[in-house]
Write an enzyme that holds these catalytic residues in place. Structure first.
Site, PDB file in Angstrom:
ATOM      1  CG  ASP A 177      44.160  71.878  -5.934  1.00 28.37           C
ATOM      2  OD1 ASP A 177      43.650  73.014  -5.854  1.00 28.37           O
ATOM      3  OD2 ASP A 177      44.561  71.409  -7.010  1.00 28.37           O
ATOM      4  CG  ASP A 216      46.542  74.679 -10.242  1.00 26.44           C
ATOM      5  OD1 ASP A 216      46.028  73.599  -9.857  1.00 26.44           O
ATOM      6  OD2 ASP A 216      46.660  75.671  -9.498  1.00 26.44           O
ATOM      7  N   GLY A 254      27.655  55.046 -20.853  1.00 26.73           N
ATOM      8  CA  GLY A 254      28.079  55.927 -21.926  1.00 26.73           C
ATOM      9  C   GLY A 254      27.574  57.353 -21.791  1.00 26.73           C
ATOM     10  CB  THR A 281      44.696  76.643  -6.728  1.00 32.11           C
ATOM     11  OG1 THR A 281      45.157  75.370  -7.232  1.00 32.11           O
ATOM     12  CG2 THR A 281      45.852  77.342  -6.036  1.00 32.11           C
ATOM     13  CG  HIS A 313      29.338  61.405 -11.576  1.00 35.41           C
ATOM     14  ND1 HIS A 313      28.848  60.927 -10.388  1.00 35.41           N
ATOM     15  CD2 HIS A 313      30.623  61.756 -11.333  1.00 35.41           C
ATOM     16  CE1 HIS A 313      29.787  60.977  -9.462  1.00 35.41           C
ATOM     17  NE2 HIS A 313      30.875  61.494 -10.011  1.00 35.41           N
ATOM     18  CG  ASP A 314      25.906  61.519 -19.258  1.00 36.06           C
ATOM     19  OD1 ASP A 314      24.954  60.731 -19.012  1.00 36.06           O
ATOM     20  OD2 ASP A 314      26.094  62.019 -20.377  1.00 36.06           O
ATOM     21  CG  HIS A 370      39.362  64.937  -8.020  1.00 31.74           C
ATOM     22  ND1 HIS A 370      39.453  63.755  -7.312  1.00 31.74           N
ATOM     23  CD2 HIS A 370      38.150  64.907  -8.624  1.00 31.74           C
ATOM     24  CE1 HIS A 370      38.342  63.043  -7.486  1.00 31.74           C
ATOM     25  NE2 HIS A 370      37.540  63.730  -8.280  1.00 31.74           N
TER      26      HIS A 370
END
Length: 323
Positions: free
Chosen positions: A240, A247, A73, A242, A67-68, A195
């Site tokens: 997800d 992974d 930039g 895990t 998000h930075d 994610h």
């Protein structure tokens, strides 16, 4: 070339070199090797402790860096509190009540400044290194981070509103957004693979579980209990199953039509697209995902950094240095 023309040409060339800004320099992975060899080990120690205390923190630190970088930039602007001169990024809708880990960044900054006997490590670099360390600690590659960024002296509420891709974007909107930042399709799919760790709030996936058609029915119903049509906005679900392990399960879930966010599932529609092929390749060859993710993180981290004499090295990541 005539003597006068030669003189003019050389003068202009010399002037052009002189006018190249001092901050037009490349980032390097060994930037702190001479200035403060303890900088990177100190950051990793604090990140490791933060993740030990709360495994979710790894995803939060990774998200802070993303998000930075996507708002003007990788300059540490996402860390700035509002002040009399600007309304910052923290309170923009994509970040409000969503971004977290600011206290960990504060702890890292204090520890690094102590280890380096002064404020020589930028907040922007702290975000980049903390993101890499989080990925590595949770099972991803320990890639080399490019360093040497300096910190912005301002932040933009409006740019945070317009530059960050929301979870309801369709594929073409996602790709267009990434391309506007100099990133490509591989970067989009690989970075979305981040994610594989972390949680999402009900507000980000409510519309998907009640209205989307490209979703497994049992999966949608299983989420509706914790994310009703109204209320429960801040209830969370893992991206997800895990969610504290870096992974490739995230991509397997997309093939099963079990992507939590609408924007996640847009990467796989089972239509033979290039995006589909990347998802399948990452499932079948996890090393390709790890390598592409690392390469895309480095590429993203190189977006419009402030270097040289631009910006500053903040003493407090939340506020600009006094004049």
């Amino acid at each position: 070339m005539a003597p006068l023309q030669t003189l003019v040409f050389c003068t202009v060339a010399a002037l052009a070199v002189f006018l190249i800004p001092a901050y037009a320099q490349e980032l390097t992975s060994d930037y702190y090797g001479r200035v403060c060899p303890q900088a990177l080990p100190t950051i990793r120690r604090v990140v490791n402790q933060a993740i030990t205390n709360e495994r979710r923190m790894g995803a939060s630190l990774l998200r802070l860096h993303f998000h930075d970088c996507f708002v003007n930039g990788c300059d540490g602007s996402v860390l700035l509190d509002d002040n009399a001169n600007f309304m910052g990024e923290k309170t923009a809708i994509p970040n409000l009540n969503s971004l977290r880990g600011f206290d960990v960044v504060d702890t890292i900054k204090s520890a690094v400044d102590e280890a380096c006997n002064g404020s020589v490590v930028s907040c922007a670099d702290i975000l980049a290194v903390a993101a890499r360390d989080s990925v590595s600690i949770l099972g991803g590659l320990n890639y080399n981070v490019s360093l040497g960024r300096r910190d912005a002296r301002t932040a933009s509420f409006n740019d945070a509103l317009t530059n960050l891709p929301p979870p309801f974007f369709n594929f073409s909107q996602l790709l267009s957004n990434f391309q506007s930042h100099g990133l490509n399709l591989t970067d989009l799919v690989a970075l979305s693979g981040g994610h594989t760790i972390g949680l999402a709030r009900c507000t980000t996936f409510r519309t998907r579980i009640y209205n989307d058609t490209n979703i497994d029915g049992a999966f949608a119903r299983s989420l509706q209990g914790s994310c009703p049509t109204s209320g429960g906005d801040n209830n969370t679900q893992p991206l997800d199953s895990t969610s504290v392990l870096f992974d490739t399960l995230y991509f397997r879930k997309l093939v099963q039509r079990r992507g939590l966010l609408h924007s996640d599932q847009e990467l796989f529609k089972n239509d033979g697209s290039a995006s589909d092929n990347l998802v399948l390749r990452y499932i079948n060859r996890p090393s390709d995902f790890f390598n592409d993710f690392a390469a895309s993180m480095i590429k993203m981290g190189n977006m419009n950094p402030l270097t040289g004499t631009a910006g500053e090295i903040r003493k407090n990541c939340r506020v600009v240095n006094p004049e």
